[in-house]
Write a protein that holds these residues in place. Structure first.
Motif, short mmCIF file in Angstrom:
data_model
loop_
_atom_site.label_atom_id
_atom_site.label_comp_id
_atom_site.label_asym_id
_atom_site.label_seq_id
_atom_site.Cartn_x
_atom_site.Cartn_y
_atom_site.Cartn_z
N MET A 230 -15.81 -74.06 71.89
CA MET A 230 -17.09 -74.49 71.32
C MET A 230 -16.99 -75.81 70.56
O MET A 230 -17.90 -76.62 70.62
CB MET A 230 -17.67 -73.41 70.42
N ALA A 231 -15.89 -76.01 69.84
CA ALA A 231 -15.79 -77.20 68.98
C ALA A 231 -14.93 -78.30 69.60
O ALA A 231 -14.93 -79.41 69.11
CB ALA A 231 -15.22 -76.82 67.62
N GLY A 232 -14.21 -77.97 70.64
CA GLY A 232 -13.35 -78.96 71.29
C GLY A 232 -11.93 -78.86 70.81
O GLY A 232 -11.63 -78.22 69.81
N PRO A 233 -11.02 -79.50 71.54
CA PRO A 233 -9.60 -79.39 71.21
C PRO A 233 -9.23 -80.04 69.88
O PRO A 233 -8.31 -79.60 69.22
CB PRO A 233 -8.90 -80.10 72.38
N VAL A 234 -9.97 -81.06 69.48
CA VAL A 234 -9.65 -81.74 68.22
C VAL A 234 -10.10 -80.90 67.03
O VAL A 234 -9.34 -80.71 66.07
CB VAL A 234 -10.30 -83.14 68.18
N ASP B 49 -9.15 -76.09 66.12
CA ASP B 49 -8.24 -75.45 65.16
C ASP B 49 -8.86 -75.39 63.77
O ASP B 49 -8.71 -74.39 63.06
CB ASP B 49 -6.90 -76.19 65.11
N ASP B 50 -9.57 -76.46 63.38
CA ASP B 50 -10.23 -76.46 62.08
C ASP B 50 -11.34 -75.42 62.02
O ASP B 50 -11.51 -74.74 61.01
CB ASP B 50 -10.80 -77.84 61.76
N ALA B 51 -12.10 -75.31 63.10
CA ALA B 51 -13.18 -74.31 63.15
C ALA B 51 -12.60 -72.90 63.08
O ALA B 51 -13.14 -72.03 62.38
CB ALA B 51 -14.02 -74.49 64.41
N ALA B 52 -11.50 -72.66 63.78
CA ALA B 52 -10.86 -71.35 63.74
C ALA B 52 -10.34 -71.04 62.33
O ALA B 52 -10.53 -69.92 61.81
CB ALA B 52 -9.72 -71.27 64.75
N GLN B 53 -9.70 -72.02 61.70
CA GLN B 53 -9.20 -71.82 60.34
C GLN B 53 -10.34 -71.51 59.37
O GLN B 53 -10.23 -70.61 58.53
CB GLN B 53 -8.43 -73.06 59.87
N THR C 34 -16.86 -67.21 63.94
CA THR C 34 -16.23 -68.34 64.63
C THR C 34 -17.29 -69.25 65.26
O THR C 34 -17.23 -70.48 65.14
CB THR C 34 -15.24 -67.84 65.70
N ALA C 35 -18.26 -68.64 65.94
CA ALA C 35 -19.33 -69.42 66.58
C ALA C 35 -20.11 -70.22 65.55
O ALA C 35 -20.45 -71.39 65.78
CB ALA C 35 -20.25 -68.50 67.36
N ARG C 36 -20.38 -69.62 64.41
CA ARG C 36 -21.12 -70.34 63.37
C ARG C 36 -20.31 -71.49 62.79
O ARG C 36 -20.85 -72.56 62.49
CB ARG C 36 -21.58 -69.36 62.29
N CYS C 37 -19.01 -71.27 62.64
CA CYS C 37 -18.16 -72.36 62.14
C CYS C 37 -18.09 -73.51 63.16
O CYS C 37 -18.12 -74.68 62.78
CB CYS C 37 -16.75 -71.84 61.83
N ALA C 38 -18.02 -73.17 64.44
CA ALA C 38 -18.01 -74.21 65.48
C ALA C 38 -19.34 -74.95 65.51
O ALA C 38 -19.38 -76.17 65.69
CB ALA C 38 -17.71 -73.59 66.83
N THR C 39 -20.43 -74.22 65.29
CA THR C 39 -21.75 -74.85 65.23
C THR C 39 -21.81 -75.82 64.05
O THR C 39 -22.38 -76.91 64.16
CB THR C 39 -22.85 -73.79 65.11
N ASP C 40 -21.23 -75.44 62.94
CA ASP C 40 -21.19 -76.33 61.77
C ASP C 40 -20.46 -77.63 62.08
O ASP C 40 -20.83 -78.70 61.58
CB ASP C 40 -20.53 -75.63 60.58
N VAL C 41 -19.42 -77.55 62.92
CA VAL C 41 -18.70 -78.76 63.33
C VAL C 41 -19.65 -79.70 64.06
O VAL C 41 -19.68 -80.90 63.80
CB VAL C 41 -17.48 -78.41 64.22
N HIS C 42 -20.45 -79.14 64.97
CA HIS C 42 -21.40 -79.97 65.71
C HIS C 42 -22.46 -80.57 64.78
O HIS C 42 -22.83 -81.72 64.92
CB HIS C 42 -22.08 -79.16 66.82
N GLU D 299 -13.12 -81.79 75.87
CA GLU D 299 -12.87 -82.62 77.04
C GLU D 299 -12.74 -81.72 78.25
O GLU D 299 -12.07 -80.69 78.20
CB GLU D 299 -11.57 -83.41 76.85
N ALA D 300 -13.37 -82.09 79.33
CA ALA D 300 -13.35 -81.28 80.55
C ALA D 300 -11.93 -81.07 81.05
O ALA D 300 -11.61 -80.01 81.59
CB ALA D 300 -14.20 -81.94 81.63
#
Length: 169
Positions: A34-38, A41-45, A72-80, A101-102
């Motif tokens: 959801m948040a990408g490879p960069v 890890d931060d979203a998971a943490q 986790t989904a909400r944290c990834a959404t916060d990244v966006h 990245e694809a």
């Protein structure tokens, strides 16, 4: 079922470390998708931090995996959201929000198409097929209804089939 997941008993809150041992791969995979490879890890943490803070207040051990993946989904959404400009929309030029990245996934063509979906459809299809959540779990993560979750996933799949030239047969 893995040995770690088998140790978690419904109805009884396990030690938090047992929860991490059982679900860290799911949380990491969903955050990265959801948040990408960069930023994955931060979203998971961040998801684990939020889960740890909320864990003592839980009254039921029912569906802990869904609970974690929703966080986790909400944290990834916060990244966006953090990537979006902080100016009023009428003044802001259009900005493309970068996703994963694809080439970081097994089928680059599919993931390029997924990255082009509208944000809610992209999140819904990722939660459904990468996070392996049912429509109730997807709905909880996106603050919507299960019917709306079904529609988001259905629309996303229809768009992907069309872009990739896949027949429904």
């Amino acid at each position: 079922m893995t040995r770690e997941k088998a140790q978690l008993k419904p109805g009884v809150l396990p030690p938090f470390q047992a929860l991490i041992d059982a679900h860290w791969r799911d949380v990491a995979r969903l955050a990265r998708a959801m948040a990408g490879p960069v930023d994955g890890d931060d979203a998971a943490q961040r998801a684990w931090e939020k889960a740890y803070a909320a864990y003592p207040k839980l009254t039921s051990a029912k569906n802990l995996r869904s609970w974690l993946l929703t966080i986790t989904a909400r944290c990834a959404t916060d990244v966006h959201r953090a990537r979006k400009p902080q100016r009023p929309l009428d003044e802001a030029p259009p900005v493309a929000v970068e996703g994963p990245e694809a080439t970081d996934f097994p089928d680059p063509e599919l993931w390029r198409a997924v990255n082009q979906l509208p944000e809610r459809q992209r999140f819904a299809v990722t939660l459904k097929y990468v996070g392996d959540l049912d429509h109730h779990g997807v709905a909880a993560a996106l603050d919507t209804t299960p019917a709306a979750s079904r529609r988001l996933v259905s629309d996303a799949l229809a768009t992907l089939r069309s872009k990739l030239g896949v027949d429904d047969d």
